[in-house]
Design a protein around this motif. Structure first.
Motif, PDB file in Angstrom:
ATOM      1  N   SER A 115       0.819  -1.210   0.000  1.00 51.22           N
ATOM      2  CA  SER A 115       0.000   0.000   0.000  1.00 51.22           C
ATOM      3  C   SER A 115       0.855   1.263   0.000  1.00 51.22           C
ATOM      4  O   SER A 115       0.371   2.337  -0.356  1.00 51.22           O
ATOM      5  CB  SER A 115      -0.928   0.018   1.210  1.00 51.22           C
ATOM      6  N   LYS A 116       2.125   1.145   0.384  1.00 48.05           N
ATOM      7  CA  LYS A 116       2.997   2.316   0.437  1.00 48.05           C
ATOM      8  C   LYS A 116       3.907   2.437  -0.774  1.00 48.05           C
ATOM      9  O   LYS A 116       4.186   3.533  -1.237  1.00 48.05           O
ATOM     10  CB  LYS A 116       3.844   2.280   1.710  1.00 48.05           C
ATOM     11  N   LEU A 117       4.414   1.307  -1.320  1.00 51.09           N
ATOM     12  CA  LEU A 117       5.423   1.383  -2.382  1.00 51.09           C
ATOM     13  C   LEU A 117       4.859   1.357  -3.799  1.00 51.09           C
ATOM     14  O   LEU A 117       5.354   2.051  -4.663  1.00 51.09           O
ATOM     15  CB  LEU A 117       6.427   0.234  -2.230  1.00 51.09           C
ATOM     16  N   ASN A 118       3.875   0.523  -4.080  1.00 58.18           N
ATOM     17  CA  ASN A 118       3.245   0.437  -5.400  1.00 58.18           C
ATOM     18  C   ASN A 118       4.204   0.012  -6.513  1.00 58.18           C
ATOM     19  O   ASN A 118       4.066   0.435  -7.646  1.00 58.18           O
ATOM     20  CB  ASN A 118       2.588   1.762  -5.795  1.00 58.18           C
ATOM     21  N   ASN A 119       5.201  -0.791  -6.201  1.00 53.92           N
ATOM     22  CA  ASN A 119       6.094  -1.332  -7.220  1.00 53.92           C
ATOM     23  C   ASN A 119       6.448  -2.752  -6.806  1.00 53.92           C
ATOM     24  O   ASN A 119       7.209  -2.958  -5.861  1.00 53.92           O
ATOM     25  CB  ASN A 119       7.356  -0.471  -7.343  1.00 53.92           C
ATOM     26  N   LYS A 120       5.892  -3.742  -7.515  1.00 54.78           N
ATOM     27  CA  LYS A 120       6.025  -5.115  -7.037  1.00 54.78           C
ATOM     28  C   LYS A 120       7.460  -5.629  -7.118  1.00 54.78           C
ATOM     29  O   LYS A 120       7.857  -6.455  -6.303  1.00 54.78           O
ATOM     30  CB  LYS A 120       5.078  -6.045  -7.778  1.00 54.78           C
ATOM     31  N   TYR A 121       8.264  -5.147  -8.068  1.00 51.41           N
ATOM     32  CA  TYR A 121       9.646  -5.603  -8.155  1.00 51.41           C
ATOM     33  C   TYR A 121      10.471  -5.095  -6.973  1.00 51.41           C
ATOM     34  O   TYR A 121      11.320  -5.812  -6.451  1.00 51.41           O
ATOM     35  CB  TYR A 121      10.270  -5.163  -9.479  1.00 51.41           C
ATOM     36  N   ASN A 122      10.202  -3.863  -6.548  1.00 54.81           N
ATOM     37  CA  ASN A 122      10.907  -3.338  -5.382  1.00 54.81           C
ATOM     38  C   ASN A 122      10.445  -4.007  -4.096  1.00 54.81           C
ATOM     39  O   ASN A 122      11.227  -4.173  -3.167  1.00 54.81           O
ATOM     40  CB  ASN A 122      10.725  -1.828  -5.285  1.00 54.81           C
ATOM     41  N   ILE A 123       9.182  -4.416  -4.040  1.00 60.30           N
ATOM     42  CA  ILE A 123       8.688  -5.130  -2.860  1.00 60.30           C
ATOM     43  C   ILE A 123       9.359  -6.488  -2.756  1.00 60.30           C
ATOM     44  O   ILE A 123       9.788  -6.905  -1.679  1.00 60.30           O
ATOM     45  CB  ILE A 123       7.156  -5.266  -2.916  1.00 60.30           C
ATOM     46  N   ILE A 124       9.493  -7.175  -3.887  1.00 61.28           N
ATOM     47  CA  ILE A 124      10.183  -8.474  -3.894  1.00 61.28           C
ATOM     48  C   ILE A 124      11.634  -8.309  -3.480  1.00 61.28           C
ATOM     49  O   ILE A 124      12.155  -9.080  -2.670  1.00 61.28           O
ATOM     50  CB  ILE A 124      10.064  -9.120  -5.284  1.00 61.28           C
ATOM     51  N   LYS A 125      12.300  -7.282  -4.012  1.00 61.88           N
ATOM     52  CA  LYS A 125      13.699  -7.040  -3.648  1.00 61.88           C
ATOM     53  C   LYS A 125      13.829  -6.672  -2.175  1.00 61.88           C
ATOM     54  O   LYS A 125      14.753  -7.108  -1.496  1.00 61.88           O
ATOM     55  CB  LYS A 125      14.292  -5.936  -4.520  1.00 61.88           C
ATOM     56  N   LEU A 126      12.877  -5.884  -1.679  1.00 61.93           N
ATOM     57  CA  LEU A 126      12.914  -5.469  -0.278  1.00 61.93           C
ATOM     58  C   LEU A 126      12.795  -6.664   0.657  1.00 61.93           C
ATOM     59  O   LEU A 126      13.569  -6.797   1.606  1.00 61.93           O
ATOM     60  CB  LEU A 126      11.795  -4.469  -0.006  1.00 61.93           C
ATOM     61  N   PHE A 127      11.873  -7.582   0.386  1.00 67.17           N
ATOM     62  CA  PHE A 127      11.655  -8.726   1.270  1.00 67.17           C
ATOM     63  C   PHE A 127      12.697  -9.820   1.081  1.00 67.17           C
ATOM     64  O   PHE A 127      13.065 -10.490   2.043  1.00 67.17           O
ATOM     65  CB  PHE A 127      10.256  -9.312   1.057  1.00 67.17           C
ATOM     66  N   ASN A 128      13.200 -10.017  -0.145  1.00 65.70           N
ATOM     67  CA  ASN A 128      14.101 -11.142  -0.406  1.00 65.70           C
ATOM     68  C   ASN A 128      15.582 -10.799  -0.324  1.00 65.70           C
ATOM     69  O   ASN A 128      16.402 -11.676  -0.052  1.00 65.70           O
ATOM     70  CB  ASN A 128      13.803 -11.756  -1.779  1.00 65.70           C
ATOM     71  N   VAL A 129      15.944  -9.548  -0.570  1.00 61.44           N
ATOM     72  CA  VAL A 129      17.362  -9.182  -0.625  1.00 61.44           C
ATOM     73  C   VAL A 129      17.753  -8.219   0.497  1.00 61.44           C
ATOM     74  O   VAL A 129      18.708  -8.472   1.236  1.00 61.44           O
ATOM     75  CB  VAL A 129      17.704  -8.555  -2.004  1.00 61.44           C
ATOM     76  N   ILE A 130      17.018  -7.134   0.638  1.00 61.42           N
ATOM     77  CA  ILE A 130      17.437  -6.066   1.552  1.00 61.42           C
ATOM     78  C   ILE A 130      17.142  -6.405   3.011  1.00 61.42           C
ATOM     79  O   ILE A 130      18.012  -6.287   3.875  1.00 61.42           O
ATOM     80  CB  ILE A 130      16.779  -4.737   1.142  1.00 61.42           C
ATOM     81  N   ALA A 131      15.924  -6.835   3.305  1.00 58.12           N
ATOM     82  CA  ALA A 131      15.544  -7.095   4.700  1.00 58.12           C
ATOM     83  C   ALA A 131      16.357  -8.212   5.352  1.00 58.12           C
ATOM     84  O   ALA A 131      16.722  -8.081   6.529  1.00 58.12           O
ATOM     85  CB  ALA A 131      14.057  -7.388   4.789  1.00 58.12           C
TER      86      ALA A 131
END
Length: 128
Positions: A68-84
């Motif tokens: 609901s905050k980012l609106n970009n599914k590729y960045n959400i995937i990267k955020l949960f799988n790589v960055i976090a």
């Protein structure tokens, strides 16, 4: 009165300011380092660090909240799988602000904002 009014306005209305910060969040997640003015970097840090804290717990509700905050599914995937996962043992302070001089046009202080622990890729120079 200014009770509980915080944050910088950047001489923009609220929709423009929110869109600008959303684009900067997506750019920071995508590139892991961006160059911007010092005030925008400080304001972006207040927004991106709680998002990374939420992403450290990989649940469906957290994914929906960040969606609901980012609106970009590729960045959400990267955020949960790589960055976090990089920040699982860290309690806070996921970003670093590095001052880098002044902008030529109006002498605004510029800064790099980057994620701590990013992989630095050095370009090799070709020697003739």
């Amino acid at each position: 009165m200014r009770h509980r009014k915080t944050g910088r306005y950047f001489n923009k209305n609220s929709t423009h300011r929110n869109a600008m910060l959303l684009n900067m969040m997506n750019s920071l997640i995508n590139n892991e380092i961006i160059k911007t003015t010092l005030m925008k970097a400080k304001e972006l840090r207040k927004i991106i660090e709680p998002i990374i804290t939420i992403a450290k717990k990989n649940t469906i509700s957290n994914k929906r909240l960040i969606r609901s905050k980012l609106n970009n599914k590729y960045n959400i995937i990267k955020l949960f799988n790589v960055i976090a996962p990089q920040f699982q043992n860290r309690l806070g302070g996921y970003t670093r602000i590095i001052k880098c001089g002044f902008r030529n046009g109006d002498k605004a202080p510029m800064a790099y904002i980057e994620l701590i622990g990013r992989k630095i890729v050095l370009k090799k120079k070709k020697v003739k």
